[in-house]
Design a protein around this motif. Structure first.
Motif, PDB file in Angstrom:
ATOM      1  N   SER A 178     -48.304 -38.647  41.828  1.00 18.02           N
ATOM      2  CA  SER A 178     -48.928 -39.117  40.595  1.00 18.02           C
ATOM      3  C   SER A 178     -50.436 -39.166  40.770  1.00 18.02           C
ATOM      4  O   SER A 178     -50.932 -39.643  41.778  1.00 18.02           O
ATOM      5  CB  SER A 178     -48.401 -40.517  40.255  1.00 18.02           C
ATOM      6  OG  SER A 178     -49.094 -41.041  39.149  1.00 18.02           O
ATOM      7  N   PHE A 179     -51.146 -38.612  39.817  1.00 21.97           N
ATOM      8  CA  PHE A 179     -52.610 -38.774  39.845  1.00 21.97           C
ATOM      9  C   PHE A 179     -53.145 -38.765  38.436  1.00 21.97           C
ATOM     10  O   PHE A 179     -52.415 -38.421  37.497  1.00 21.97           O
ATOM     11  CB  PHE A 179     -53.285 -37.694  40.692  1.00 21.97           C
ATOM     12  CG  PHE A 179     -53.139 -36.293  40.165  1.00 21.97           C
ATOM     13  CD1 PHE A 179     -53.983 -35.813  39.175  1.00 21.97           C
ATOM     14  CD2 PHE A 179     -52.152 -35.449  40.659  1.00 21.97           C
ATOM     15  CE1 PHE A 179     -53.846 -34.516  38.684  1.00 21.97           C
ATOM     16  CE2 PHE A 179     -52.010 -34.152  40.183  1.00 21.97           C
ATOM     17  CZ  PHE A 179     -52.852 -33.688  39.198  1.00 21.97           C
TER      18      PHE A 179
ATOM     19  N   GLN B 275     -56.417 -36.947  29.532  1.00 25.17           N
ATOM     20  CA  GLN B 275     -57.064 -38.027  28.804  1.00 25.17           C
ATOM     21  C   GLN B 275     -58.440 -37.526  28.448  1.00 25.17           C
ATOM     22  O   GLN B 275     -59.163 -37.024  29.312  1.00 25.17           O
ATOM     23  CB  GLN B 275     -57.144 -39.265  29.693  1.00 25.17           C
ATOM     24  CG  GLN B 275     -57.923 -40.391  29.065  1.00 25.17           C
ATOM     25  CD  GLN B 275     -57.965 -41.605  29.979  1.00 25.17           C
ATOM     26  OE1 GLN B 275     -56.957 -42.122  30.401  1.00 25.17           O
ATOM     27  NE2 GLN B 275     -59.171 -42.038  30.283  1.00 25.17           N
ATOM     28  N   HIS B 276     -58.761 -37.586  27.211  1.00 31.31           N
ATOM     29  CA  HIS B 276     -60.090 -37.150  26.793  1.00 31.31           C
ATOM     30  C   HIS B 276     -60.811 -38.298  26.109  1.00 31.31           C
ATOM     31  O   HIS B 276     -60.261 -38.939  25.214  1.00 31.31           O
ATOM     32  CB  HIS B 276     -60.006 -35.952  25.848  1.00 31.31           C
ATOM     33  CG  HIS B 276     -61.346 -35.528  25.332  1.00 31.31           C
ATOM     34  ND1 HIS B 276     -62.243 -34.850  26.109  1.00 31.31           N
ATOM     35  CD2 HIS B 276     -61.953 -35.740  24.140  1.00 31.31           C
ATOM     36  CE1 HIS B 276     -63.350 -34.635  25.404  1.00 31.31           C
ATOM     37  NE2 HIS B 276     -63.198 -35.164  24.209  1.00 31.31           N
ATOM     38  N   ARG B 277     -62.011 -38.534  26.555  1.00 33.25           N
ATOM     39  CA  ARG B 277     -62.797 -39.611  25.974  1.00 33.25           C
ATOM     40  C   ARG B 277     -63.783 -39.022  24.967  1.00 33.25           C
ATOM     41  O   ARG B 277     -64.620 -38.209  25.313  1.00 33.25           O
ATOM     42  CB  ARG B 277     -63.548 -40.349  27.088  1.00 33.25           C
ATOM     43  CG  ARG B 277     -64.306 -41.560  26.633  1.00 33.25           C
ATOM     44  CD  ARG B 277     -64.866 -42.338  27.798  1.00 33.25           C
ATOM     45  NE  ARG B 277     -63.866 -43.157  28.452  1.00 33.25           N
ATOM     46  CZ  ARG B 277     -63.317 -44.246  27.918  1.00 33.25           C
ATOM     47  NH1 ARG B 277     -63.688 -44.642  26.708  1.00 33.25           N
ATOM     48  NH2 ARG B 277     -62.426 -44.945  28.575  1.00 33.25           N
TER      49      ARG B 277
ATOM     50  N   ILE C 168     -62.775 -29.609  31.990  1.00 34.69           N
ATOM     51  CA  ILE C 168     -61.632 -30.287  32.599  1.00 34.69           C
ATOM     52  C   ILE C 168     -62.031 -30.668  34.011  1.00 34.69           C
ATOM     53  O   ILE C 168     -62.474 -29.834  34.781  1.00 34.69           O
ATOM     54  CB  ILE C 168     -60.384 -29.383  32.661  1.00 34.69           C
ATOM     55  CG1 ILE C 168     -59.808 -29.212  31.248  1.00 34.69           C
ATOM     56  CG2 ILE C 168     -59.336 -29.982  33.578  1.00 34.69           C
ATOM     57  CD1 ILE C 168     -58.546 -28.404  31.221  1.00 34.69           C
ATOM     58  N   ALA C 169     -61.918 -31.930  34.327  1.00 30.27           N
ATOM     59  CA  ALA C 169     -62.173 -32.369  35.687  1.00 30.27           C
ATOM     60  C   ALA C 169     -60.938 -33.066  36.199  1.00 30.27           C
ATOM     61  O   ALA C 169     -60.447 -33.976  35.576  1.00 30.27           O
ATOM     62  CB  ALA C 169     -63.365 -33.321  35.718  1.00 30.27           C
TER      63      ALA C 169
ATOM     64  N   LEU D  37     -57.567 -34.495  33.817  1.00 29.08           N
ATOM     65  CA  LEU D  37     -56.202 -33.983  33.905  1.00 29.08           C
ATOM     66  C   LEU D  37     -55.378 -34.955  34.733  1.00 29.08           C
ATOM     67  O   LEU D  37     -55.808 -35.405  35.791  1.00 29.08           O
ATOM     68  CB  LEU D  37     -56.238 -32.615  34.579  1.00 29.08           C
ATOM     69  CG  LEU D  37     -54.942 -31.834  34.677  1.00 29.08           C
ATOM     70  CD1 LEU D  37     -54.470 -31.395  33.311  1.00 29.08           C
ATOM     71  CD2 LEU D  37     -55.151 -30.626  35.574  1.00 29.08           C
ATOM     72  N   THR D  38     -54.176 -35.293  34.253  1.00 32.89           N
ATOM     73  CA  THR D  38     -53.299 -36.167  35.022  1.00 32.89           C
ATOM     74  C   THR D  38     -51.942 -35.491  35.194  1.00 32.89           C
ATOM     75  O   THR D  38     -51.588 -34.567  34.443  1.00 32.89           O
ATOM     76  CB  THR D  38     -53.076 -37.513  34.317  1.00 32.89           C
ATOM     77  OG1 THR D  38     -52.461 -37.277  33.048  1.00 32.89           O
ATOM     78  CG2 THR D  38     -54.397 -38.240  34.096  1.00 32.89           C
ATOM     79  N   SER D  39     -51.200 -35.937  36.162  1.00 33.15           N
ATOM     80  CA  SER D  39     -49.882 -35.340  36.395  1.00 33.15           C
ATOM     81  C   SER D  39     -49.021 -36.296  37.195  1.00 33.15           C
ATOM     82  O   SER D  39     -49.528 -37.105  37.960  1.00 33.15           O
ATOM     83  CB  SER D  39     -50.040 -34.025  37.174  1.00 33.15           C
ATOM     84  OG  SER D  39     -48.781 -33.553  37.620  1.00 33.15           O
ATOM     85  N   TYR D  40     -47.731 -36.224  36.985  1.00 35.72           N
ATOM     86  CA  TYR D  40     -46.814 -36.795  37.963  1.00 35.72           C
ATOM     87  C   TYR D  40     -45.560 -35.941  38.002  1.00 35.72           C
ATOM     88  O   TYR D  40     -45.286 -35.172  37.077  1.00 35.72           O
ATOM     89  CB  TYR D  40     -46.527 -38.272  37.708  1.00 35.72           C
ATOM     90  CG  TYR D  40     -45.622 -38.614  36.548  1.00 35.72           C
ATOM     91  CD1 TYR D  40     -46.133 -38.924  35.307  1.00 35.72           C
ATOM     92  CD2 TYR D  40     -44.237 -38.656  36.720  1.00 35.72           C
ATOM     93  CE1 TYR D  40     -45.303 -39.267  34.255  1.00 35.72           C
ATOM     94  CE2 TYR D  40     -43.400 -39.001  35.676  1.00 35.72           C
ATOM     95  CZ  TYR D  40     -43.938 -39.304  34.438  1.00 35.72           C
ATOM     96  OH  TYR D  40     -43.116 -39.640  33.404  1.00 35.72           O
TER      97      TYR D  40
END
Lengths: 453, 181
Positions: free
Chosen positions: A452-453, A141-143, A70-71, A111-114
């Motif tokens: 938000s990121f 989001q995982h690629r 996880i980055a 990792l994203t969040s808002y």
């Protein structure tokens, strides 16, 4: 990278030989001029090696690690700080374009969040003031590979979700996207509908005002998502085309005893892929054009059956919108009109007569908004804005006969004035005042904090 | 300011480029597109020292890296301009792009090499990228100032614009230092 490692001992050997050469030279009583020449030559070579080493280290550190479990989404200026690549793939990726400073792969998992924390204080009925952890969203989001990824968002509304608390836990998005050609991609899963300006860009940093606008809440039920399949095309002329087949609404969920249907007709019967009735599906399409920098013009259409084979009567829900946004210089203008209709409501309402909330035949909304970036310094930016909205969640009802057909509601008009203050890219503090023309008891001050990121 | 030939790096790096769906072109293709008359592209690396990084900071630009590999476009031995490739993060994914800079320090062309975000593909549109052409280190080069935003792709636009501003400033420093001529 191997080359880089090979250089490391070279540097040490060179430094040692430099020291040895210096001391040895005195022992051999060489002339000072000869010593100076040899030292200069060694120093030059050392400088050269240092430069190559620095370059190697830079290349190494610029390749993000695709294996990182996880980055967190790295800040734009910190790409080079990502973990060094440790796999053959990463080395190959960064090597595939000679002299190319970056990697063809980003982090595998991001990792994203808002989040939004809102304070609403009605000016007339201030006993109704509330402070709310409105939304807290974590996503990833995982690629899987260069062409394929999964995008998810898990949301908690109102802080606590339990049987005795007002909150909800929702999966807001969960879809797989596969880039099939440079132009076309396919999405499958639970995705946001490409409708209006806000639904797909609903993070607090993306809109003006503490609360989302009423038109894209009451008429377009943001955050509106359905399960299905979507095709996306992005063309070089600035056109983005989206279309697909999804789940639809369930009109049988209509609660005529509740006022929820008056606040957001579609919001009260959406299914959110929670054991969604799926006998009837819907089709949708959206076109957006961004061919002139700063300008966006678009439209969308959704239409789907909503009786879900639970009743003999059939009903079709159709919603469309047209929208535009123009951002010349410091200005930011946007406007949107949307209209929805439900067919055959007379047959459904006939069974509901006597209840306070019948199913409307049509509902619509319009807004125009202007913002201006008044001041900015480094990442700080202050943007005052004003928005005028008119919306009617029960514009008209199907004819039920004299004395039984409800009159259409009066359109509510809301003026919002306030400002967004960007603290940093991704953090916003907002304040505004909202004035309601029809129901002045709702007039209120709002304060908000979002990220938000 | 130092210029170091990076021949050894290139030797390690050469391998066939894979054709990924979201990769619109390779750095080589971008360089040839920007300088079609060039008969050679020399790989160079501009190395900034501490004082030069401080100069960049004074301009409000994060130097990010001391070493900037670039391509020098040549025709019959004469320099035509420079091509710098770089990555920035859009929202959550890397955007790869290339900036072509003419001998007078002005931007000749900006090309998007790879874009991976779910939204904001529009930054690769010619109309958006054309806004950079002709601008140089004296230009503002900021979203909402002399570069128009793309609705729905604000972060991608902002970060690519910041990246281009940084590259133009680095090349201008190198030229002032007399190393890039």
């Amino acid at each position: 990278m191997n080359n880089c490692l090979r250089r490391l001992p070279t540097k040490a050997v060179l430094a040692a030989s430099l020291a040895f050469a210096a001391s040895g030279a005195f022992a051999q009583t060489a002339t000072e001029a000869e010593l100076a020449r040899r030292l200069d030559a060694l120093a030059a070579e050392l400088a050269n090696v240092k430069a190559q080493l620095a370059q190697m280290q830079q290349k190494q550190s610029q390749a993000p690690a695709p294996v990182a479990p996880i980055a967190a989404a790295p800040a734009p200026a910190s790409v080079e700080a990502a973990a060094p690549a440790t796999t053959v793939e990463a080395a190959a990726a960064s090597a595939s374009t000679p002299g190319y400073s970056g990697s063809l792969f980003g982090p595998g998992t991001v990792l994203t969040s808002y989040g939004e924390l809102n304070y609403n204080r009605p000016t007339r009925q201030n006993q109704n003031a509330t402070a709310d952890m409105r939304r807290f969203v974590l996503g990833y989001q995982h690629r899987f590979d260069e062409r394929t990824k999964v995008v998810t968002e898990l949301e908690v509304e109102h802080g606590v979700a339990s049987a005795s608390d007002p909150g909800e836990v929702e999966v807001e998005q969960a879809y797989i996207e596969r880039q099939v050609t440079p132009v076309w991609a396919v999405r499958g899963g639970l995705f946001l509908m490409p409708v209006g300006l806000l639904n797909e860009n609903h993070e607090p940093t993306a809109f003006y005002g503490v609360e989302r606008n009423f038109v894209e809440t009451a008429i377009i039920p943001s955050t509106w998502r359905e399960g299905g399949v979507q095709v996306l095309g992005n063309f070089d002329n600035g056109l983005t085309v989206q279309g697909g087949i999804t789940t639809s609404f369930d009109l049988n969920k209509w609660d005529a005893t509740s006022t929820e249907g008056k606040e957001s007709p579609l919001g009260s019967i959406h299914q959110e892929l929670a054991l969604a009735k799926a006998h009837d599906l819907a089709g949708f399409g959206a076109v957006n054009w961004r061919g002139i920098p700063g300008l966006l013009v678009g439209a969308s259409l959704f239409s789907g059956e909503a009786s879900q084979a639970q009743t003999v009567e059939k009903a079709r829900i159709t919603l469309w919108d047209v929208h535009a946004r123009w951002t010349p210089g410091h200005w930011d203008f946007s406007t949107l009109y949307t209209r929805a209709s439900i067919s055959n409501t007379a047959a459904f309402n006939a069974k509901l007569v006597g209840n306070p909330t019948l199913i409307p035949k049509t509902f619509d909304g319009f807004y125009v908004q202007g913002a201006y970036k008044l001041w900015s310094h480094e990442d700080y930016a202050l943007a005052p804005f004003a928005r005028w909205e008119q919306f009617n969640a029960a514009k008209s009802y199907a004819d039920l006969g004299p004395g039984l057909t409800p009159a259409g509601a009066r359109a509510e008009r809301v003026v919002t004035v306030g400002a967004n203050f960007q603290v940093s890219q991704g953090i916003v503090v907002k304040a505004d005042y909202q004035r309601f023309r029809e129901n002045a008891d709702l007039n209120r001050f709002d304060l908000g904090l979002g990220w938000s990121f | 300011m130092r210029i170091a030939l990076a021949a050894s790096t290139i030797a390690v790096a050469v391998m066939p480029a894979s054709a990924f769906a979201v990769d619109y072109m390779s750095a080589e293709q971008a360089a040839k597109l920007m300088f079609p008359d060039a008969d050679a592209f020399d790989m160079r690396s501009v190395a900034l020292d501490a004082s030069q990084l401080q100069q960049l900071n004074a301009q409000g630009i994060h130097g990010r890296s001391a070493n900037w590999p670039l391509r020098v476009a040549k025709k019959a031995g004469a320099t035509l301009g420079y091509v710098v490739t770089d990555d920035v993060v859009g929202k959550v994914e890397l955007i790869s792009y290339a900036v072509g800079i003419a001998l007078d320090g002005s931007i000749k062309q900006v090309e998007i090499l790879a874009y991976r975000e779910s939204h904001g593909y529009e930054i690769k549109l010619p109309a958006w990228r054309k806004q950079f052409v002709g601008k140089d280190a004296s230009s503002t080069l900021r979203i909402g100032e002399d570069i128009a935003n793309i609705s729905g792709a604000t972060l991608s636009c902002t970060h690519v614009t910041d990246g281009v501003r940084r590259i133009v400033a680095v090349i201008a420093l190198a030229r002032r230092g007399g190393v890039l001529t």
